[in-house]
Write a protein that holds these residues in place. Structure first.
Motif, PDB file in Angstrom:
ATOM      1  N   LYS A   5      45.900  43.321  45.416  1.00  0.00           N
ATOM      2  CA  LYS A   5      45.360  43.592  44.092  1.00  0.00           C
ATOM      3  C   LYS A   5      45.608  45.028  43.639  1.00  0.00           C
ATOM      4  CE  LYS A   5      43.299  39.566  43.684  1.00  0.00           C
ATOM      5  NZ  LYS A   5      43.774  38.556  42.813  1.00  0.00           N
ATOM      6  N   GLU A  16      45.649  45.765  39.056  1.00  0.00           N
ATOM      7  CA  GLU A  16      44.187  45.725  38.933  1.00  0.00           C
ATOM      8  C   GLU A  16      43.738  46.028  37.509  1.00  0.00           C
ATOM      9  OE1 GLU A  16      40.205  46.780  38.558  1.00  0.00           O
ATOM     10  OE2 GLU A  16      41.721  48.351  38.449  1.00  0.00           O
ATOM     11  N   ARG A  20      41.785  43.181  35.436  1.00  0.00           N
ATOM     12  CA  ARG A  20      40.344  43.357  35.645  1.00  0.00           C
ATOM     13  C   ARG A  20      39.563  42.790  34.459  1.00  0.00           C
ATOM     14  NH1 ARG A  20      40.750  49.259  35.375  1.00  0.00           N
ATOM     15  NH2 ARG A  20      41.088  49.484  33.163  1.00  0.00           N
TER      16      ARG A  20
END
Length: 147
Positions: A5, A16, A20
């Motif tokens: 990630k 990420e 996110r």
């Protein structure tokens, strides 16, 4: 697809930050893109994010990829380019900054959609999309798009 990630999609944009979602984390929803969506995210970062970053320095991405569940949960538009990994929402700290970003993207990026969005609470951001297939870019630009 990598299970890691923390890898970079381009020199300044990470997997990420482009996947996110506070909503996904709070609701324990996996927001992992498939290979085609990941390719679109990489394209978006290189074609739009990197040129913007080169000129203006760091930019903050509020939202990148959203799967169907996350998009519904955050009340995103059906058919949103976020679903395909082709869109990012960029935080804007001032109207002047938003206008500068908007004009730069409009003049220098082969974009699909560019919306200077705001809501009744005073929040503002740029919704920007770049299609993986450049022939699909519509070059739609709207300076005052109320959400």
């Amino acid at each position: 697809m990598s299970k890691r990630k923390n890898f970079m999609l381009s020199p300044h944009f990470s997997y990420e930050e482009m996947t996110r979602s506070t909503w996904a984390r709070l609701h324990r929803v996996d927001n992992t893109p498939n290979d085609l969506q990941l390719a679109a995210l990489i394209n978006l970062c290189w074609k739009l994010g990197e040129p913007l970053r080169e000129v203006f320095g760091p930019i903050y991405v509020n939202s990148g990829f959203r799967n169907e569940t996350v998009n519904t949960g955050v009340h995103g538009v059906g058919g949103s380019k976020h679903l395909s990994g082709e869109a990012m929402d960029i935080r804007i700290d001032s109207v002047e900054q938003g206008k500068e970003y908007f004009m730069f993207i409009q003049k220098n990026v082969d974009f699909d959609q560019l919306l200077f969005e705001f809501n009744k609470h005073g929040a503002m951001w740029l919704h920007c999309s770049v299609c993986l297939d450049p022939k699909e870019n519509r070059h739609q630009a709207i300076r005052n798009y109320r959400v």
